[in-house]
Design a protein around this motif. Structure first.
Motif, PDB file in Angstrom:
ATOM      1  N   ARG A  45      -8.325  -9.742  -5.125  1.00 10.10           N
ATOM      2  CA  ARG A  45      -7.467 -10.787  -4.587  1.00 10.10           C
ATOM      3  C   ARG A  45      -7.013 -10.398  -3.186  1.00 10.10           C
ATOM      4  N   GLU A  46      -6.783 -11.374  -2.361  1.00  8.79           N
ATOM      5  CA  GLU A  46      -6.525 -11.149  -0.943  1.00  8.79           C
ATOM      6  C   GLU A  46      -5.321 -10.251  -0.698  1.00  8.79           C
ATOM      7  N   ASP A  47      -4.232 -10.445  -1.435  1.00 10.51           N
ATOM      8  CA  ASP A  47      -3.031  -9.662  -1.179  1.00 10.51           C
ATOM      9  C   ASP A  47      -3.203  -8.194  -1.580  1.00 10.51           C
ATOM     10  N   VAL A  48      -4.155  -7.902  -2.454  1.00  8.55           N
ATOM     11  CA  VAL A  48      -4.455  -6.513  -2.792  1.00  8.55           C
ATOM     12  C   VAL A  48      -5.359  -5.899  -1.726  1.00  8.55           C
ATOM     13  N   ARG A  49      -6.359  -6.659  -1.273  1.00  2.46           N
ATOM     14  CA  ARG A  49      -7.265  -6.165  -0.215  1.00  2.46           C
ATOM     15  C   ARG A  49      -6.486  -5.725   1.016  1.00  2.46           C
ATOM     16  N   THR A  50      -5.554  -6.547   1.456  1.00  4.54           N
ATOM     17  CA  THR A  50      -4.823  -6.207   2.673  1.00  4.54           C
ATOM     18  C   THR A  50      -3.966  -4.961   2.484  1.00  4.54           C
ATOM     19  N   ARG A  51      -3.433  -4.767   1.282  1.00  2.00           N
ATOM     20  CA  ARG A  51      -2.592  -3.597   1.031  1.00  2.00           C
ATOM     21  C   ARG A  51      -3.379  -2.295   1.062  1.00  2.00           C
ATOM     22  N   LEU A  52      -4.664  -2.344   0.750  1.00  2.00           N
ATOM     23  CA  LEU A  52      -5.479  -1.131   0.803  1.00  2.00           C
ATOM     24  C   LEU A  52      -5.512  -0.542   2.219  1.00  2.00           C
ATOM     25  N   GLY A  53      -5.303  -1.374   3.212  1.00  5.23           N
ATOM     26  CA  GLY A  53      -5.340  -0.903   4.593  1.00  5.23           C
ATOM     27  C   GLY A  53      -3.972  -0.662   5.196  1.00  5.23           C
ATOM     28  N   TRP A  54      -2.937  -0.588   4.380  1.00  2.00           N
ATOM     29  CA  TRP A  54      -1.581  -0.435   4.911  1.00  2.00           C
ATOM     30  C   TRP A  54      -1.349   0.910   5.581  1.00  2.00           C
ATOM     31  N   ASP A  55      -2.023   1.940   5.171  1.00  2.00           N
ATOM     32  CA  ASP A  55      -1.785   3.258   5.769  1.00  2.00           C
ATOM     33  C   ASP A  55      -3.124   3.861   6.203  1.00  2.00           C
ATOM     34  N   LEU A  56      -3.455   5.060   5.751  1.00  2.88           N
ATOM     35  CA  LEU A  56      -4.668   5.734   6.215  1.00  2.88           C
ATOM     36  C   LEU A  56      -5.900   5.254   5.445  1.00  2.88           C
ATOM     37  N   VAL A  57      -6.995   5.015   6.174  1.00  2.00           N
ATOM     38  CA  VAL A  57      -8.262   4.604   5.577  1.00  2.00           C
ATOM     39  C   VAL A  57      -9.364   5.498   6.131  1.00  2.00           C
TER      40      VAL A  57
END
Length: 234
Positions: free
Chosen positions: A139-151
């Motif tokens: 889901r979109e709101d989970v995808r964006t959270r994956l990039g909240w910090d270090l990737v």
């Protein structure tokens, strides 16, 4: 004794950051070493780059939790909504395989992480998947959270680095691998370093059992005695 039995007797060593062959992934490994409550790290890359190894290493200490898609979503949701968190680091593997309930729990957990990140109740999140955050089938709101910090994108070891790792593993056991043996393994066997290391251990045991030097014919005899456990470490 079949090759499968030998591997059963000599399982891969428990995953740690010290026994991970980093190659081009030094920055990701260092970030995990430095990871403190309040930080989040997302690792991604194809099968065989060591995602599971790194997450299990990060979650091997006290007050840590390792979660994968086969676990119950309720346990993750309970952590996200608990009055008091018992974990200082939570690792979540194979994010691409999370079902709808697990995604909802991860969404709640990320919100909790952000809420307490700068407080004494903060915790670290370490996650891994097979593709970049915005390409995840979530889901979109989970995808964006994956990039909240270090990737970090994890890269496969080069053949040269893999050969050096094999030779070092053999040397640590007092063995000498010929270039012929190393080249054959790199060409015909799994690229997964934990299973390559287990193969070296099995080859050592097999050579002692057969009272034969480690040669390419001995290696082929070992592999012909049973199908190797070529399960890939993510």
């Amino acid at each position: 004794m079949t090759q499968q039995l030998i591997l059963d007797l000599l399982p891969p060593s428990p995953p740690t950051l010290d026994n991970f062959e980093a190659g081009q992934n030094q920055a990701a490994v260092q970030a995990l070493r430095d990871c403190r409550p309040g930080r989040a790290i997302y690792l991604w890359g194809p099968p065989g780059v060591g995602r599971t190894h790194l997450l299990q290493s990060a979650a091997s200490g006290p007050e840590t939790l390792y979660f994968h898609h086969g676990d119950q979503a309720q346990s993750l949701k309970a952590i996200a909504t608990a009055d008091t968190l018992q974990h200082r680091l939570i690792a979540i593997d194979n994010v691409e395989s999370l079902d709808a309930d697990q995604q909802a729990a991860l969404f709640a957990l990320y919100n909790r992480w952000r809420e307490v990140a700068s407080t004494g109740r903060g915790f670290a999140l370490v996650l891994a998947g097979d593709r970049a955050p915005l390409a995840m089938p979530l889901r979109e709101d989970v995808r964006t959270r994956l990039g909240w910090d270090l990737v970090f994108r994890l890269e496969q070891l080069s053949d040269e680095a893999r050969a050096q790792a094999l030779s070092k593993r053999a040397s640590d056991r007092g063995l000498q691998l010929s270039p012929e043996v190393v080249n054959w393994v790199l060409t015909h066997y799994t690229r997964d370093m934990r299973h390559l290391s287990a193969l070296i251990d099995a080859l050592d045991r097999y050579s002692l059992e057969k009272h034969r030097a480690i040669t390419l014919p001995l290696l082929k005899d070992l592999l012909a005695s049973g199908q190797p456990a070529n399960q890939t470490d993510n």
